[in-house]
Write a protein that holds these residues in place. Structure first.
Motif, PDB file in Angstrom:
ATOM      1  N   ASP A   5      16.846   6.501  36.648  1.00 43.42           N
ATOM      2  CA  ASP A   5      18.268   6.163  35.970  1.00 43.42           C
ATOM      3  C   ASP A   5      18.330   6.480  34.689  1.00 43.42           C
ATOM      4  OD1 ASP A   5      19.188   5.467  38.452  1.00 43.42           O
ATOM      5  OD2 ASP A   5      18.554   3.126  37.836  1.00 43.42           O
ATOM      6  N   GLU A  22      20.261   5.999  30.890  1.00 38.36           N
ATOM      7  CA  GLU A  22      21.341   5.235  30.091  1.00 38.36           C
ATOM      8  C   GLU A  22      21.261   5.316  28.732  1.00 38.36           C
ATOM      9  OE1 GLU A  22      22.390   1.378  32.391  1.00 38.36           O
ATOM     10  OE2 GLU A  22      20.376   1.854  33.292  1.00 38.36           O
ATOM     11  N   ALA A  75      23.985  -2.020  22.993  1.00 36.42           N
ATOM     12  CA  ALA A  75      24.209  -3.117  22.280  1.00 36.42           C
ATOM     13  C   ALA A  75      25.717  -2.978  21.645  1.00 36.42           C
ATOM     14  CB  ALA A  75      23.340  -2.935  20.926  1.00 36.42           C
ATOM     15  N   ALA A  76      26.284  -4.038  21.027  1.00 39.42           N
ATOM     16  CA  ALA A  76      27.608  -4.072  20.594  1.00 39.42           C
ATOM     17  C   ALA A  76      27.633  -3.307  19.394  1.00 39.42           C
ATOM     18  CB  ALA A  76      28.025  -5.590  20.419  1.00 39.42           C
ATOM     19  N   PRO A 123      16.767  -8.610  25.016  1.00 37.12           N
ATOM     20  CA  PRO A 123      17.913  -9.004  25.576  1.00 37.12           C
ATOM     21  C   PRO A 123      19.268  -9.541  24.623  1.00 37.12           C
ATOM     22  CG  PRO A 123      15.954 -10.443  25.536  1.00 37.12           C
ATOM     23  CD  PRO A 123      15.532  -9.116  24.923  1.00 37.12           C
ATOM     24  N   THR A 131      15.111 -14.312  19.508  1.00 37.08           N
ATOM     25  CA  THR A 131      14.539 -15.525  20.298  1.00 37.08           C
ATOM     26  C   THR A 131      12.943 -15.335  20.627  1.00 37.08           C
ATOM     27  OG1 THR A 131      15.430 -14.418  22.347  1.00 37.08           O
ATOM     28  CG2 THR A 131      16.824 -16.338  21.120  1.00 37.08           C
ATOM     29  N   ALA A 145      11.624 -13.162  22.589  1.00 36.84           N
ATOM     30  CA  ALA A 145      11.611 -12.435  23.532  1.00 36.84           C
ATOM     31  C   ALA A 145      10.122 -11.447  23.917  1.00 36.84           C
ATOM     32  CB  ALA A 145      12.570 -12.064  24.353  1.00 36.84           C
ATOM     33  N   GLU A 152      10.432  -8.195  23.671  1.00 36.24           N
ATOM     34  CA  GLU A 152      10.600  -6.851  24.312  1.00 36.24           C
ATOM     35  C   GLU A 152      10.675  -5.802  23.331  1.00 36.24           C
ATOM     36  OE1 GLU A 152      11.010  -6.318  27.470  1.00 36.24           O
ATOM     37  OE2 GLU A 152      10.862  -8.485  28.103  1.00 36.24           O
ATOM     38  N   ARG A 166      25.157  -8.134  22.997  1.00 36.68           N
ATOM     39  CA  ARG A 166      24.830  -7.165  24.295  1.00 36.68           C
ATOM     40  C   ARG A 166      25.656  -7.244  25.456  1.00 36.68           C
ATOM     41  NH1 ARG A 166      20.248  -5.888  27.369  1.00 36.68           N
ATOM     42  NH2 ARG A 166      19.297  -4.522  25.741  1.00 36.68           N
ATOM     43  N   PRO A 167      27.033  -6.815  25.241  1.00 39.56           N
ATOM     44  CA  PRO A 167      28.006  -6.889  26.044  1.00 39.56           C
ATOM     45  C   PRO A 167      27.932  -6.285  27.414  1.00 39.56           C
ATOM     46  CG  PRO A 167      28.793  -5.470  24.342  1.00 39.56           C
ATOM     47  CD  PRO A 167      27.494  -5.967  24.163  1.00 39.56           C
ATOM     48  N   VAL A 168      27.209  -4.985  27.260  1.00 41.59           N
ATOM     49  CA  VAL A 168      26.984  -4.224  28.694  1.00 41.59           C
ATOM     50  C   VAL A 168      25.588  -4.270  29.293  1.00 41.59           C
ATOM     51  CG1 VAL A 168      27.366  -1.852  29.506  1.00 41.59           C
ATOM     52  CG2 VAL A 168      28.741  -2.319  27.877  1.00 41.59           C
ATOM     53  N   TYR A 208      22.365  -3.189  31.594  1.00 43.69           N
ATOM     54  CA  TYR A 208      21.840  -1.712  32.008  1.00 43.69           C
ATOM     55  C   TYR A 208      22.044  -1.757  33.532  1.00 43.69           C
ATOM     56  CZ  TYR A 208      19.753  -0.814  27.459  1.00 43.69           C
ATOM     57  OH  TYR A 208      19.675  -0.645  26.125  1.00 43.69           O
ATOM     58  N   ALA A 209      22.201  -0.526  34.217  1.00 41.28           N
ATOM     59  CA  ALA A 209      22.491  -0.268  35.485  1.00 41.28           C
ATOM     60  C   ALA A 209      21.288  -0.540  36.161  1.00 41.28           C
ATOM     61  CB  ALA A 209      22.892   1.053  36.052  1.00 41.28           C
ATOM     62  N   HIS A 210      20.067  -0.311  35.777  1.00 44.12           N
ATOM     63  CA  HIS A 210      18.693  -0.159  36.085  1.00 44.12           C
ATOM     64  C   HIS A 210      17.930  -1.458  35.409  1.00 44.12           C
ATOM     65  CE1 HIS A 210      14.960   1.751  37.834  1.00 44.12           C
ATOM     66  NE2 HIS A 210      14.523   0.636  37.110  1.00 44.12           N
ATOM     67  N   LYS A 258      15.658  -4.674  34.864  1.00 43.04           N
ATOM     68  CA  LYS A 258      14.090  -5.140  34.992  1.00 43.04           C
ATOM     69  C   LYS A 258      13.985  -6.621  35.381  1.00 43.04           C
ATOM     70  CE  LYS A 258      11.947  -1.441  34.362  1.00 43.04           C
ATOM     71  NZ  LYS A 258      10.854  -0.852  34.562  1.00 43.04           N
ATOM     72  N   ARG A 260      11.696  -8.580  34.529  1.00 43.23           N
ATOM     73  CA  ARG A 260      10.800  -9.336  33.626  1.00 43.23           C
ATOM     74  C   ARG A 260      11.746 -10.189  32.510  1.00 43.23           C
ATOM     75  NH1 ARG A 260      10.085  -3.854  30.628  1.00 43.23           N
ATOM     76  NH2 ARG A 260      12.060  -3.959  29.814  1.00 43.23           N
ATOM     77  N   THR A 261      13.038  -9.789  32.106  1.00 44.74           N
ATOM     78  CA  THR A 261      13.558  -9.959  30.820  1.00 44.74           C
ATOM     79  C   THR A 261      13.698 -11.430  30.451  1.00 44.74           C
ATOM     80  OG1 THR A 261      15.482  -9.590  31.812  1.00 44.74           O
ATOM     81  CG2 THR A 261      14.774  -7.879  30.158  1.00 44.74           C
ATOM     82  N   SER A 262      13.036 -11.931  29.643  1.00 45.13           N
ATOM     83  CA  SER A 262      13.436 -13.225  28.665  1.00 45.13           C
ATOM     84  C   SER A 262      13.542 -14.207  29.466  1.00 45.13           C
ATOM     85  CB  SER A 262      14.812 -12.873  27.962  1.00 45.13           C
ATOM     86  OG  SER A 262      15.749 -12.981  28.891  1.00 45.13           O
ATOM     87  N   THR A 322      14.036 -16.937  26.632  1.00 41.31           N
ATOM     88  CA  THR A 322      15.613 -17.032  26.360  1.00 41.31           C
ATOM     89  C   THR A 322      16.253 -17.915  27.181  1.00 41.31           C
ATOM     90  OG1 THR A 322      15.316 -14.932  25.291  1.00 41.31           O
ATOM     91  CG2 THR A 322      17.365 -15.691  25.635  1.00 41.31           C
TER      92      THR A 322
END
Ligand code: HEM
Ligand code: FES
Lengths: 248, 247
Positions: free
Chosen positions: A97, A99, A103-104, A169, A214, A216, A218, B119-121, B123-125, B127, B129-131, B134
């Motif tokens: 995949d 992409e 981000a806004a 995130p 926050t 996180a 990442e 972060r409005p959109v 990811y299609a893929h 994961k 693990r995220t946050s 949060t």
């Protein structure tokens, strides 16, 4: 190798986009990820279709132009840039995949290309030093202690690709902003703007619509240059110091 | 003459000052910035944390019997005497806590809204693990806010506590933990508290700029110790009532 790619296709900023599937054959494990996309684009052109738009420039991991989220990871599975990622990191028959950065503050321009000028505006707001113009200064005219020079170099490695934002995130640009604040605030050359730099850069980061940190973590995992998460802690410290002491 | 001989850095500093705009007052700077709002959260969080340590330690007096526990509760009302009139110290603490809870909650809400908008959109893929941090901070925080309301109605105003009698805290605590829902509410909330503090304490250190590679182990250790200590300490009371150690 033969691969199936699922790629984000979007005509322009306003058009809706979708993932589209393509088969790519004859991929060598020695190709970079971008060369693999070049192969796909050559096929698409022959078939009379629009090639997939993606950003790239140096293709040697130093400019920060390439910006692909590959299987959900910014720059893919290795800790490097997409241009330095090789197809040997994948297996024959894989579905991959691809992409754009999400981000806004990074609107999609077309396909996999996003507008990252928000990062430029953060730099413009304070990511510089005030240096009188004229002949170049003597290299050692300003003494910099070794640990400070090392600290500056670690953070000067940032290539501004925006992988930190793509991975976060919260779509936060904290690691990017912190890299520049750490780089310049530790140096004597950066001292005159030490307070205004961090206050203005953080304010610009907020104004661009990036999220907050926050912790996180990442971003630091995704960073192809290994900027440490600790940079953000130091930026917060600099920010608090500046908010307290900055001249009015 | 090279530019360095005209005196670095004062030369540059003078230039920067001449072009600098007036800055707003510090409080405005704090409130208008995402880093400033995080600072407010860190400070109010640490104030609440300090209170919780004292609160938990006080609760353990229940193991020494009704007289000692009720006597302690009585003493709290006269804390600071004779300098302070009765109940004054209690009210000072209450006002401080209400201000902290409200500021903490308002900042959490505003920062979370900013984060989600940024972060409005998706990811299609995706994961898996995220946050973890949060997610649990946001939902854990909401659980804690609801718990605080329930706890006040239960043991301060006694509104929802059947069989409660004003002025008999020991007996009221036993009454609370004699119901199944009393046990469930308190135990779930205290587990949420442990998770919130585990990430929150370490987070606050980063927000306030005191974290460093050298201190990482110390801070994580302290966060785990505080989280485990508070959770176990608080939960020991319902467990003691359930098992009949306290009755
Ligand atoms: C009113 C209920 C509460 C809500 C809604 C809430 C919510 C939150 C949220 C969402 C965060 C993460 C903020 C971010 O990183 O953007 C957070 C952090 C934190 N919370 Fe709470 N919380 C609550 C109660 C408490 C309590 C009772 C304590 C006391 C121990 C506490 C201590 C902390 C600390 C120390 C942080 C870290 C602050 C930082 O990152 O600098 N919170 N809270
Ligand atoms: S193309 Fe320059 S870093 Fe990838």
């Amino acid at each position: 190798m033969k691969l199936t790619l699922r790629v984000w296709r979007q005509k322009n900023a306003d058009a809706p986009g979708a993932m589209a599937a393509y088969e790519v054959d004859g991929v060598s494990p020695d190709m970079s990820f971008l060369e693999m996309l070049d192969t796909l684009n050559e096929d698409l052109i022959v078939q009379g279709e629009d090639p997939v738009a993606f950003d790239h420039d140096c293709r040697e991991g130093i400019c920060g132009a390439c910006s692909l989220v590959i299987n959900g990871d910014a720059h893919g599975p290795e800790r490097t840039t997409a241009c330095q990622l090789h197809m040997r990191s994948f297996r024959d028959g894989d579905t991959i995949d691809v992409e754009p950065w999400r981000a806004a503050a990074f609107p999609v321009v077309r396909d996999l290309v996003v507008d990252r000028t928000a990062l430029d505006r953060i730099i413009q707001s304070g990511g510089y030093v005030t240096a009188p113009t004229g002949s170049a200064p003597d290299a050692h005219a300003v003494a910099v202690p070794k640990p400070d020079a090392d600290h500056a170099f670690v953070h000067a490695e940032c290539i501004g690709c925006g992988a930190c934002v793509a991975a976060c995130p919260n779509g936060s640009a904290s690691l990017f902003t912190a890299a520049k604040v750490n780089h310049l605030n530790v140096l004597p050359q950066g001292a005159p703007e030490r307070e205004s730099r961090v206050l203005d850069m953080v304010a610009q980061m907020d104004a661009e619509g990036f999220g907050g940190c926050t912790l996180a973590g990442e971003c630091a995992t995704a960073c192809p240059k290994g900027i440490p998460l600790q940079a953000i802690t130091t930026m917060n410290k600099e920010w608090l110091r500046a908010a307290r002491t900055s001249k009015r | 003459m090279s530019w360095t001989s005209c005196g670095w850095p004062p030369y540059g500093r003078r230039m920067a000052l001449a072009t600098r705009d007036r800055r707003p007052p510090t409080v405005r700077t704090l409130w208008d910035s995402s880093v400033g709002k995080k600072t407010v959260m860190a400070v109010t969080g640490l104030i609440m944390l300090g209170y919780l340590v004292a609160h938990m330690a006080g609760n353990l007096k229940i193991f020494f019997g009704a007289d000692e526990f009720n006597g302690y509760a009585h003493w709290l009302r006269h804390l600071g005497a004779p300098v302070l009139h009765s109940h004054w110290a209690l009210w000072i603490v209450r006002v401080g806590l209400v201000v902290s809870v409200v500021l903490h909650g308002v900042c959490a809400f505003q920062l979370s809204r900013r984060d989600i908008k940024a972060r409005p959109v998706r990811y299609a893929h995706t994961k898996a693990r995220t946050s973890y941090a949060t997610r649990t901070m946001r939902w854990g925080g909401v659980i804690l806010a609801l718990f605080v309301v329930w706890h006040l109605l239960d043991l301060t105003t006694l509104t929802v506590n059947e069989n409660a009698q004003a002025g008999h805290p020991y007996e009221n605590v036993v009454a609370t933990f004699s119901t199944w829902y009393g046990n469930v509410v308190y135990i779930v909330a205290m587990l949420a508290l442990g998770l919130h503090i585990r990430h929150g304490f370490w987070s606050a250190a980063q927000t306030l700029g005191v974290g460093s590679a050298a201190r990482a182990r110390l801070l994580k250790g302290a966060a785990n110790l505080l989280a485990a200590g508070l959770t176990i300490g608080f939960i020991s009371v319902p467990v003691a009532v359930m098992t009949g150690v306290v009755n």
